[in-house]
Design an enzyme around this catalytic site. Structure first.
Site, PDB file in Angstrom:
ATOM      1  N   THR A 159       0.549  -1.172   0.009  1.00 38.25           N
ATOM      2  CA  THR A 159       0.172  -0.110   0.022  1.00 38.25           C
ATOM      3  C   THR A 159       0.798   1.352   0.103  1.00 38.25           C
ATOM      4  O   THR A 159       0.306   2.366  -0.495  1.00 38.25           O
ATOM      5  CB  THR A 159      -1.225  -0.039   1.178  1.00 38.25           C
ATOM      6  N   ARG A 167      13.337  -7.306   5.140  1.00 38.83           N
ATOM      7  CA  ARG A 167      14.688  -7.709   5.477  1.00 38.83           C
ATOM      8  C   ARG A 167      15.612  -6.570   5.552  1.00 38.83           C
ATOM      9  O   ARG A 167      15.384  -5.376   5.231  1.00 38.83           O
ATOM     10  CB  ARG A 167      15.270  -8.402   4.228  1.00 38.83           C
ATOM     11  N   ILE A 168      16.618  -6.949   6.625  1.00 40.51           N
ATOM     12  CA  ILE A 168      17.686  -5.892   6.622  1.00 40.51           C
ATOM     13  C   ILE A 168      18.477  -5.691   5.684  1.00 40.51           C
ATOM     14  O   ILE A 168      19.044  -6.747   5.143  1.00 40.51           O
ATOM     15  CB  ILE A 168      18.417  -6.186   8.167  1.00 40.51           C
ATOM     16  N   ASN A 173      13.294   4.601   4.597  1.00 45.77           N
ATOM     17  CA  ASN A 173      12.485   3.291   5.031  1.00 45.77           C
ATOM     18  C   ASN A 173      11.160   4.080   5.708  1.00 45.77           C
ATOM     19  O   ASN A 173      11.189   5.205   6.131  1.00 45.77           O
ATOM     20  CB  ASN A 173      13.048   2.360   5.992  1.00 45.77           C
ATOM     21  N   HIS A 233       8.497   3.353   8.832  1.00 47.10           N
ATOM     22  CA  HIS A 233       8.155   2.490   9.809  1.00 47.10           C
ATOM     23  C   HIS A 233       6.952   2.917  10.804  1.00 47.10           C
ATOM     24  O   HIS A 233       6.567   3.950  11.079  1.00 47.10           O
ATOM     25  CB  HIS A 233       9.389   2.587  10.921  1.00 47.10           C
TER      26      HIS A 233
HETATM   27  C1  GRF Z   1       3.889  -0.865   6.814  1.00 43.81           C
HETATM   28  O1  GRF Z   1       3.139  -0.766   7.965  1.00 43.81           O
HETATM   29  C2  GRF Z   1       5.197  -0.265   6.749  1.00 43.81           C
HETATM   30  O2  GRF Z   1       5.342   0.954   7.711  1.00 43.81           O
HETATM   31  C3  GRF Z   1       6.042  -1.276   7.351  1.00 43.81           C
HETATM   32  O3  GRF Z   1       5.432  -2.544   6.743  1.00 43.81           O
HETATM   33  C4  GRF Z   1       4.114  -1.972   6.475  1.00 43.81           C
HETATM   34  C5  GRF Z   1       4.078  -2.285   4.933  1.00 43.81           C
HETATM   35  O4  GRF Z   1       2.775  -2.195   4.453  1.00 43.81           O
HETATM   36  N1  GRF Z   1       7.547  -1.048   7.112  1.00 43.81           N
HETATM   37  P1  GRF Z   1       2.524  -2.029   2.839  1.00 43.81           P
HETATM   38  O5  GRF Z   1       3.096  -3.311   2.110  1.00 43.81           O
HETATM   39  O6  GRF Z   1       2.990  -0.941   2.363  1.00 43.81           O
HETATM   40  O7  GRF Z   1       0.971  -2.088   2.835  1.00 43.81           O
END
Ligand code: GRF
Length: 205
Positions: A17, A95-96, A111, A113
């Site tokens: 998303t 992954r890291i 990134n 988060h």
């Molecule tokens: C999101 O909550 C993002 O912050 C985290 O993983 C989730 C990914 O959701 N890192 P999407 O695949 O972008 O819908």
């Protein structure tokens, strides 16, 4: 035609998303850039379908098919170097990233988060927030360094944690904010308005 547009590569492992939010933003010219490639470590990621529907090239590096993490990272680095993007966005990439990749693209990897870092890094950030009992959570866009969700913070947005929230209901609320601030961070980056000074990311006026 795309010469003066920023070139973005998105790495995604799942439903995508956030990728979709970036695709939509680029279509609306919200930022001065385009997504040239979507890479996934997971052949079943719905993010790949979203990319295809938007006409964006994809590369699948099925993690399970590599003999080691080292080999996987080597291939990923080669693909990234070949593509030579201005910006790499991790969007639910599970992954890291290895040191070599991070060193090759200094302050060019972002990134998103789903918590207000440095609270609740790592997996299941929304579950961590609900279980801890915080009243406010949110999301963070940051540059990627070698730690786990530790890089310099670009943007954050907060939202309430309601008394009867589940990890899922909180995740859904936070997601709306994620989609907004990720495209905003990309816009600022592509406008050359982000300056990293140590731990701080300063926004040039
Ligand atoms: C999101 O909550 C993002 O912050 C985290 O993983 C989730 C990914 O959701 N890192 P999407 O695949 O972008 O819908």
């Amino acid at each position: 035609m795309t010469d003066n547009l920023g070139k973005i590569v998105v790495l995604a492992s799942g439903r995508g998303t956030n990728l979709q939010a970036l695709i939509d933003a680029s279509k609306e010219n919200y930022f001065n850039g385009y997504i040239s490639l979507v890479i996934s470590d997971n052949p079943r990621a719905y993010a790949l379908e979203r990319a295809r529907l938007a006409g964006i090239p994809t590369v699948v590096l099925d993690y399970a098919s590599f003999p080691s993490k080292k080999e996987y990272e080597k291939k990923l680095l080669a693909v990234l170097q070949e593509e030579n993007p201005d910006l790499i966005c991790l969007a639910g990439y599970m992954r890291i990233l290895g040191k070599e990749i991070i060193k090759s693209f200094p302050h060019k990897i972002m990134n998103i988060h789903p918590s207000l870092l440095p609270a609740f890094p790592g997996l299941e950030a929304q579950k961590q927030a609900v279980e801890y009992g915080v009243k406010v959570s949110g999301c963070t866009v940051h540059f990627v360094d070698e730690g786990m969700d530790t890089g310099p913070i670009i943007l954050q947005e907060c939202c309430p944690v309601e008394d009867y929230d589940t990890p899922e209901s909180l995740a859904e609320r936070i997601l709306q904010h994620e989609h907004r601030i990720y495209k905003e961070a990309v816009k600022l980056f592509l406008e050359g308005r982000l300056e990293v000074k140590g731990r701080k990311v300063l926004r040039k006026r």
